[in-house]
Design an enzyme around this catalytic site. Structure first.
Site, short mmCIF file in Angstrom:
data_model
loop_
_atom_site.label_atom_id
_atom_site.label_comp_id
_atom_site.label_asym_id
_atom_site.label_seq_id
_atom_site.Cartn_x
_atom_site.Cartn_y
_atom_site.Cartn_z
N LYS A 491 2.46 -9.37 18.96
CA LYS A 491 1.59 -8.38 18.33
C LYS A 491 0.98 -9.00 17.07
O LYS A 491 1.41 -10.04 16.58
CB LYS A 491 2.40 -7.13 17.96
N ARG A 591 11.63 6.08 12.74
CA ARG A 591 10.21 5.74 12.78
C ARG A 591 9.62 6.31 14.07
O ARG A 591 8.93 7.31 14.05
CB ARG A 591 10.06 4.21 12.71
N TYR A 719 -13.09 -15.81 -12.92
CA TYR A 719 -13.48 -14.48 -13.35
C TYR A 719 -12.62 -13.98 -14.50
O TYR A 719 -11.42 -14.25 -14.57
CB TYR A 719 -13.34 -13.50 -12.18
N MET A 768 -12.81 -14.47 -3.78
CA MET A 768 -12.88 -14.08 -2.38
C MET A 768 -12.85 -15.30 -1.45
O MET A 768 -12.17 -15.29 -0.42
CB MET A 768 -14.16 -13.27 -2.11
#
Length: 824
Positions: A491, A591, A719, A768
Site C-alpha cells: 500500500k 480502528r 527565506y 519547496m
C-alpha cells in the site's frame, strides 16, 4: 523413468545447463535440475512444474524423496532422476569432474571487499590477450562457484573466479571445484564475522582455497592476513610463490605508494617486479588497492608496463548493477550496459521475463566479444535464447551481430553497425509501451543509449535495492518458517518504493498475498501484470465493480460494509465470479473491525449467506513493537482465537488466520498462525529495533549539489533570513525540497546530508524545491552526489531528528522523485 538411488558422487549427465532455481529456466531440454532444500526455499516443490516445461533430468535429495514425490514422478517415463544425500554436494562434485578436464590457469579471488571489482578489471585488462571465462556478476557462493566454473569451455585460455564463504569448512569444497593456480586475497573485514570464532579463523578458512595454488598475491599491510599465510598456508603448501605488495612500513618485496594529483593518482611501484609508475583517474583508496592487485598480477604474468598503462586508461568504474528505470514513451528500461557475455545476457533476460509492467519486450544488444566461439555458433545460441524468452523486438548493434542477422527469427528486428549510427538513424517514437533491455559490451558505450531512452529526472532519485528487499523478505520468512504464508504490504506506493516494481519482485519470489489500502492500488497492480491474490483494506461500495472486475478481495470490517457486499452480490448474481473476502476483528485497536457486540449479528449473516466465501480472518496488534504492551497483545491474541474459532464453526470450514505485522513477527513468533503481514520490515526498518542489523537498507535517497556559494560571516541564507552565517562558509544548494518529501522540520541544522563521507547540516529554512547545507570543510563540488538517507544516513536517525517515524518519511517522498530499481 530411470531412478538412480543413493548416489554420492558426480552426476553423469549430458546436460549443458545446470539449474538450481526453477525461475531461471532456459533451454529445458538441455537442463538438469538440482532440487535443493534450504532454510527458506525448497526446490522439490517445483519438480512437476519443470517437468511440464520440458526438463527431463533431476537431482533430488534423499530426505525429500517422499512417497508423494515418488508417486508424482512415477508417470515420468522419459525422465532420469538421481537420488542423493545433498544436491549441493552433488552439484559441486559434478562440476569438479568438469573442471578436471581443463588445464588452464585459473585465478581464485577471496577477501571481504573488492572481489568482484578485481575480477571485472582483471578480465578487462587481460582480455585482449586471453579468452577469459569469469564468474557472472558476484557468483561466489557454494552454489555460485560451481555454476561459474561449469562455464569453462575448450575455447577458454584463462579462468577468473571469486569465492566467498559465510562459515567454517565451506572453502574446502570450493577449492575442489575451482582448483585455482593463482590466488588473490584482496583484504579482510567484518563481513560474515558471526560465522567464525575469530577474524583469524575466517582468514584461515579463506586460505583453504589456495592449498594447491602455485602463486598468491596479497597486500602485506594487512597483518592478520600476512601472519596466517606464514603460519597456516606455507606449511600446507610449501612451494607456493608468494607475491606480496605494500607500503614502506610493511617492508613488502613489492613497494607501492600512491601519489595524488588534482584529477588523478599515480601508483608508484618498486622492488621485485621492477620500478614502474601507473597513472589512473581513480583516486579513492579502495579503487587504488583493487587496481594494484590487478597490476601486480599482470606484471608477474608478463605484460609490459607500457601496455598495462595503456589499458588502465580505458578502465571505467564497474557497475555490476542491473537497473530498472522509467523510460520515455511509456517504456521501462533495464540498464545492463556495462558488459555483454552469454551468462550475463541469460541473467538479464531472466530479469526481463520477471517484469510484467509492459507486454512488449525489446532487446537492444551489442556484439558479444572475445568468446572464442565461431560467430555462427555464438549467435545461433543467442538467437535461441531470445526466442526462448519470447522477445518481440531485437535491435542489434555491431558488425558481428549485423553479419549474423539471418540467425534471428524475430519478426521485428533491425541492425546498426555502431552506437553512433543507431543514435542518429533510429526512429525513437517507434519504441513505446515496451520493456527494453539494453545489454552492451563496454566498447559500445551503451550508456549513451540509456541516457537517450530514460525518463529525464531532476537531480533527486530514490534508489531501491531489490537484492536488499529480497534479503529482508527471506529474513522474515526464516522467522516464521515455510509453513506460514506471507502477505506483503504494498500500500501507499509500496511505502514510497514503487508499487508495481516491488510487487513484481514479490510475485517472482512467490509471496502468498499482497495487501493494498484502496481498490485503485489493486487495479494498478493488475494492470501491471500482477496475478497474486490482493487484499483491499478499505473497500467501499463505489469500488465493488472494480473488485469483481479485477479479482480483488475486500476486507469486510463492519455491519454496513458486509451488508453492502451481500446486497451487491445478490444484485450481480454471479456467484462463481464473487471474490473471496477477509474478515477483520477488532480485538483492541479500535480502528476497523467487528467487535464482540457484532458477533451474533455477523454469525447470522454468514449463515444466511453461504455464498460469501471467507479467505482469511485477521486482527491487528496495537503495540507489538513495545514490550510495555505485551500483556495486552496476549489478550488480543486470545480474543482473536475465540472470535475466529466461533466464525469457523458457523461457516463450517477452516480459514487462514493472521495477526502479526513486521514487529509482531520479531516479538511474538509463537503467534505466527497461518499467515503474517509483512510491511515496514520488508523495506528495511525493523520496528522493534531488536534486529535492525539483520535487515538491509532498501531505499537510498540521493540528490545533487546545484551550486556552491562562499559567504562571509554576518550574511544569511534562505527565506526569513533564518540561516545565520557565523563564520566564513561554503554553502551548497541541493536539488531537493519539501515538495520532494524533505520535510521543513529538517531545516536550520536539524537535518544532515552525507557529502563525500562527511555529514553536513542544513542551514536556513527548507524551500519547496531546494535545500541549503553548510559544506565548509567538506570535499564538495557542484554536481556532486549527496546522500539524504540510506546506509550511511539511516532513515531511523532522520525520523528521530524530525520527531516522527520512518513510515512518514518513506511515504512522503514526492512522485516527481524518480525511482531507480537495481540488482547486483
Amino acid at each position: 523413468m530411470s531412478i538412480i538411488e543413493n548416489t554420492s558422487g558426480a552426476i553423469d549427465t549430458h546436460a549443458l545447463n545446470l539449474l538450481t532455481d526453477s525461475r531461471q529456466l532456459s533451454f529445458p531440454e538441455q537442463s538438469i535440475f538440482f532440487a535443493i532444500k534450504g532454510e527458506r526455499h525448497d526446490g522439490h516443490l517445483f519438480l512437476t512444474e519443470l517437468y511440464q516445461k520440458g526438463v527431463r533430468e533431476f537431482v533430488i535429495e534423499l530426505a525429500s524423496f517422499t512417497e508423494s514425490i515418488r508417486l508424482e514422478t512415477t508417470t515420468w517415463n522419459d525422465a532420469k532422476i538421481w537420488i542423493v544425500p545433498s544436491s549441493i554436494k552433488a552439484l559441486q562434485k559434478t562440476v569438479t569432474v568438469h573442471r578436471n578436464k581443463f588445464h588452464i590457469p585459473v585465478i581464485g579471488i577471496v577477501g571481504s571487499n573488492g572481489k568482484t571489482i578485481v575480477k571485472e578489471w582483471l578480465s578487462q585488462l587481460i582480455a585482449p590477450d586471453q579468452r577469459v571465462v569469469a564468474s557472472p556478476k558476484s557468483y561466489n557462493s557454494q552454489i555460485g562457484v560451481p555454476l561459474s566454473v561449469w562455464n569453462i569451455k575448450n575455447e577458454h585460455t584463462l579462468g577468473i573466479f571469486e569465492a566467498g564463504i559465510s562459515q567454517a569448512h565451506e572453502m574446502e569444497y570450493l577449492q575442489q571445484v575451482m582448483q585455482p593456480t593463482t590466488g588473490i586475497f584482496t583484504n579482510i573485514g567484518s563481513a560474515h564475522d558471526n560465522g567464525f570464532r575469530s577474524r583469524k579463523q575466517k582468514i584461515t578458512e579463506k586460505l583453504r582455497l589456495f592449498t594447491k595454488a602455485k602463486k598468491l598475491i596479497y597486500r602485506k599491510d594487512y597483518n592478520d592476513i600476512d601472519e596466517e599465510i606464514s603460519l597456516i598456508l606455507r606449511p600446507v603448501n610449501p612451494f607456493i610463490k608468494i607475491i606480496c605488495w605494500g607500503s614502506t612500513v610493511s617492508q613488502a618485496p613489492v613497494q607501492v605508494a600512491y601519489i595524488f594529483k588534482r584529477n588523478s593518482a599515480v601508483i608508484s611501484m618498486s622492488g621485485e617486479l621492477g620500478s614502474h609508475r601507473f597513472e589512473t583517474n581513480f583516486r579513492d583508496e579502495a579503487s587504488l588497492e583493487n587496481l594494484t592487485h590487478c597490476i601486480v598480477f599482470l606484471l608477474d604474468f608478463g605484460l609490459p608496463a607500457s601496455l598495462i598503462q595503456q589499458r588502465i586508461e580505458s578502465l571505467r568504474p564497474v557497475s555490476m548493477r542491473l537497473e530498472l528505470k522509467e523510460g520515455t514513451n511509456h517504456c521501462y528500461i533495464i540498464d545492463d550496459a556495462y558488459n555483454n557475455d552469454i551468462q550475463g545476457l541469460s541473467m538479464a533476460l531472466n530479469f526481463l521475463s520477471q517484469q510484467e509492467q509492459r507486454k512488449q519486450k525489446t532487446v537492444i544488444l551489442s556484439d558479444v566479444l572475445q568468446t572464442g566461439q565461431a560467430p555462427a555458433e555464438l549467435y545461433a545460441t543467442i538467437a535461441k535464447l531470445l526466442k526462448e524468452k519470447h522477445i518481440d523486438r531485437l535491435i542489434g548493434i555491431g558488425s558481428e551481430i549485423t553479419n549474423q542477422a539471418s540467425c534471428f527469427d524475430i519478426q521485428d528486428q533491425e541492425f546498426y553497425n555502431n552506437t553512433d549510427t543507431f543514435l542518429a538513424q533510429f526512429q525513437f517514437p517507434t519504441l513505446h509501451d515496451s520493456l527494453v533491455l539494453v545489454k552492451g559490451a563496454r566498447p559500445f558505450s551503451f550508456e549513451k543509449i540509456v541516457h537517450r531512452l530514460q525518463q529525464k529526472a531532476h537531480g533527486t532519485i530514490l534508489e531501491i535495492n531489490l537484492d536488499a528487499l529480497t534479503h529482508n523478505l527471506n529474513f522474515y520468512r526464516t522467522k516464521v518458517g515455510q509453513g506460514t504464508k506471507v502477505m506483503a504490504m504494498v500500500k501507499a506506493f509500496a511505502y514510497g518504493s514503487g508499487s508495481s516494481e516491488v510487487a513484481n519482485l514479490l510475485q517472482y519470489h512467490r509471496v502468498d498475498y499482497l495487501g493494498v489500502a484502496y481498490a485503485d492500488e489493486g487495479v494498478a497492480l493488475r494492470q501491471s501484470g500482477i496475478t497474486l491474490p490482493i487484499m483491499v483494506m478499505n473497500a467501499t461500495l463505489p469500488a465493488f465493480d472494480l473488485l469483481w472486475q479485477y479479482k480483488l478481495e475486500p476486507e469486510l470490517y463492519s455491519r454496513q460494509i458486509l451488508t453492502d457486499w451481500i446486497t451487491y452480490a445478490v444484485q450481480r448474481n454471479e456467484p462463481s465470479e464473487m471474490p473471496t473476502v477477509h474478515l477483520k476483528l477488532d480485538t483492541g485497536m479500535h480502528r476497523l473491525g467487528f467487535t464482540e457486540n457484532d458477533y451474533e449479528w455477523l454469525h447470522q449473516q454468514l449463515k444466511e449467506n453461504p455464498g460469501v466465501k471467507i479467505s482469511t480472518i485477521f486482527t491487528h496488534l496495537v503495540g507489538a513493537d513495545e514490550g510495555v504492551h505485551n500483556d495486552f497483545s496476549k489478550q488480543q491474541y486470545q480474543r482473536f482465537i475465540e472470535g475466529a474459532s466461533q466464525i469457523e464453526k458457523t461457516i463450517g470450514y477452516t480459514t487462514v488466520k493472521h495477526i502479526l505485522n513486521s514487529a509482531g513477527i520479531v516479538r511474538f513468533p509463537e503467534y505466527k498462525m497461518d499467515m503474517v503481514r509483512l510491511g515496514i520490515g520488508l523495506y528495511g526498518v525493523e520496528a522493534t529495533n531488536r534486529e535492525q542489523s539483520a535487515l538491509q537498507t532498501v531505499g537510498t535517497l540521493k540528490t545533487i549539489i546545484s551550486q556552491i556559494k562562499y559567504l562571509s560571516a554576518g550574511e544569511t541564507v534562505g527565506y526569513s533570513r533564518k540561516g545565520q552565517i557565523t563564520h566564513d562558509s561554503a554553502i551548497a544548494t541541493l536539488a531537493i525540497g519539501y515538495a520532494d518529501g524533505y520535510d521543513r522540520r529538517l531545516g536550520n541544522g536539524v537535518g544532515k546530508f552525507m557529502v563525500n563521507g562527511q555529514l553536513c547540516p542544513t542551514i536556513g529554512n527548507i524551500c519547496m524545491d531546494m535545500t541549503m547545507i553548510d559544506v565548509t570543510g567538506a570535499i564538495a563540488e557542484e554536481g556532486n552526489e549527496v546522500i539524504v538517507f540510506g546506509k550511511e544516513v539511516p532513515i531511523t536517525d532522520l525520523a528521530k531528528n524530525m520527531g516522527t517515524i520512518p513510515y512518514e518519511i518513506l511515504t512522503g517522498i514526492g512522485e516527481r522523485v524518480k525511482r531507480v530499481f537495481y540488482k547486483e
